[in-house]
Design a protein around this motif. Structure first.
Motif, PDB file in Angstrom:
ATOM      1  N   UNK A 246       0.825  -1.213   0.000  1.00  0.00           N
ATOM      2  CA  UNK A 246       0.000   0.000   0.000  1.00  0.00           C
ATOM      3  C   UNK A 246       0.856   1.259   0.000  1.00  0.00           C
ATOM      4  N   UNK A 247       0.407   2.268  -0.706  1.00  0.00           N
ATOM      5  CA  UNK A 247       1.078   3.564  -0.709  1.00  0.00           C
ATOM      6  C   UNK A 247       0.113   4.616  -1.229  1.00  0.00           C
ATOM      7  N   UNK A 248       0.389   5.861  -0.899  1.00  0.00           N
ATOM      8  CA  UNK A 248      -0.461   6.967  -1.336  1.00  0.00           C
ATOM      9  C   UNK A 248       0.443   8.046  -1.927  1.00  0.00           C
ATOM     10  N   UNK A 249       0.307   8.293  -3.221  1.00  0.00           N
ATOM     11  CA  UNK A 249       1.118   9.307  -3.890  1.00  0.00           C
ATOM     12  C   UNK A 249       0.266  10.499  -4.311  1.00  0.00           C
ATOM     13  N   UNK A 250      -0.812  10.740  -3.571  1.00  0.00           N
ATOM     14  CA  UNK A 250      -1.687  11.856  -3.910  1.00  0.00           C
ATOM     15  C   UNK A 250      -0.936  13.176  -3.777  1.00  0.00           C
ATOM     16  N   UNK A 251      -1.009  13.978  -4.819  1.00  0.00           N
ATOM     17  CA  UNK A 251      -0.415  15.315  -4.776  1.00  0.00           C
ATOM     18  C   UNK A 251      -1.382  16.256  -4.073  1.00  0.00           C
ATOM     19  N   UNK A 252      -0.845  17.308  -3.449  1.00  0.00           N
ATOM     20  CA  UNK A 252      -1.728  18.292  -2.830  1.00  0.00           C
ATOM     21  C   UNK A 252      -1.374  19.688  -3.324  1.00  0.00           C
ATOM     22  N   UNK A 253      -2.295  20.598  -3.133  1.00  0.00           N
ATOM     23  CA  UNK A 253      -2.082  21.988  -3.548  1.00  0.00           C
ATOM     24  C   UNK A 253      -2.587  22.929  -2.464  1.00  0.00           C
ATOM     25  N   UNK A 254      -1.829  23.983  -2.240  1.00  0.00           N
ATOM     26  CA  UNK A 254      -2.220  24.990  -1.261  1.00  0.00           C
ATOM     27  C   UNK A 254      -1.790  26.362  -1.744  1.00  0.00           C
ATOM     28  N   UNK A 255      -2.017  27.358  -0.912  1.00  0.00           N
ATOM     29  CA  UNK A 255      -1.640  28.733  -1.255  1.00  0.00           C
ATOM     30  C   UNK A 255      -0.590  29.218  -0.265  1.00  0.00           C
TER      31      UNK A 255
END
Length: 326
Positions: A246-255
């Protein structure tokens, strides 16, 4: 310093302080806000950033102008941001590549993401998927692992150094004990073009980047690289469900804004971010990108999470999972 000079200096300091407070209280004044995006137009981070900019403009009742400063996995835009006046009129779409991975994987950076940003809020995360060229005789993650084990180094994957496509591939190989060869690109559409052409056989890409090609049958999706299944492809298993580590490579975005941005401006921007996250129209626009809203983010939680992520990626470098670059 004599009394007259002291009084003049005190008055100047007081005046400057009052001017700064007035300026912050009036934010945003009648002039546009620049939103830097450190990636090429049309890519997943650019698409997500433009949606955020659109909603920020709506909440602030002020024009937000997107400016792409692509290159070096976002480092060019970040270096430009920290050189700007900290008044809230230059912001940047921050990503994990810029803030938490870059300090770990690059020996030198023209900015320090942990000390030179005023953080506002995280707003979205974007799922990635594992895809393969349709000509490859592989229809599942287990078949991919078996093929890669039997033919070490025979398969390659397209990547931009420091991005999710790079990190996800490196982690996948490490966690599952297989060898795939990374092929580095500057970013943009060439990654997917070469996957379609078979120049590279495997990809770890943002869902929005490959969704249309998966639906058209031009590439084969094997798994969601996340903890939960995709809303766009509900029948697609996660890596864990597909029999891989299992792994999570979700990208995120912020300001983020430059360090030293007045507290009142940060608070106004944070308030706008909370309103964006609560807007159903924002969530609806994220859905086709395979992205989800992040709620409850604050400047403090944003910083704490980034520090923790940076430590994680540093350990990945120390453990030899990821190579450092100059």
């Amino acid at each position: 310093m004599n009394r007259r000079h002291f009084q003049a200096a005190f008055a100047a300091t007081l005046c400057a302080g009052m001017t700064a407070r007035a300026s912050a209280a009036d934010f945003p004044a009648a002039r546009p806000i620049r939103m830097l995006i450190g990636y090429p137009p049309g890519g997943p981070s650019d698409n997500l950033g433009r949606i955020i900019a659109e909603h920020l403009s709506k909440q602030l009742h002020q024009s937000v102008v997107v400016e792409n400063r692509a290159g070096a996995a976002g480092a060019i835009a970040a270096a430009n941001l920290v050189a700007q006046k900290p008044d809230g009129y230059t912001l940047m779409i921050d990503t994990e590549s810029v803030s938490s991975r870059a300090p770990a994987v690059y020996r030198k950076l023209p900015y320090n993401p942990l000390t030179e940003f005023s953080r506002i809020a995280k707003l979205a995360k974007q799922r990635s998927v594992l895809v393969v060229n349709k000509a490859l005789p592989i229809g599942s993650v287990k078949e991919l692992l078996a093929y890669a084990s039997a033919h070490p180094g025979a398969l390659n994957y397209g990547t931009t150094y420091g991005s999710s496509s790079h990190i996800a591939g490196a982690l996948f190989c490490k966690l599952n004990g297989v060898s795939l060869v990374p092929v580095s690109y500057k970013g943009g559409g060439q990654l997917v073009s070469d996957l379609l052409a078979g120049v590279v056989q495997v990809g770890f890409y943002a869902e929005s980047t490959v969704a249309s090609f998966v639906k058209a049958g031009k590439v084969r999706a094997l798994a969601a690289i996340a903890e939960d299944r995709s809303a766009l492809f509900p029948d697609l298993p996660t890596l864990k469900e597909a029999g891989a580590a299992p792994m999570d490579a979700s990208a995120w975005a912020g300001i983020v804004a430059p360090k030293g941005t007045p507290a009142a401006v940060v608070e106004r921007l944070t308030q706008a971010a909370r309103q964006i996250a609560a807007d159903p129209a924002f969530a609806e626009q994220l859905r086709p990108l395979g992205a989800m809203v992040i709620t409850g983010s604050t400047p403090r939680s944003y910083l704490d999470e980034t520090v923790a992520e940076a430590a994680f990626w540093k350990k990945m470098v120390t453990d030899g999972v990821i190579d450092m670059a100059d």
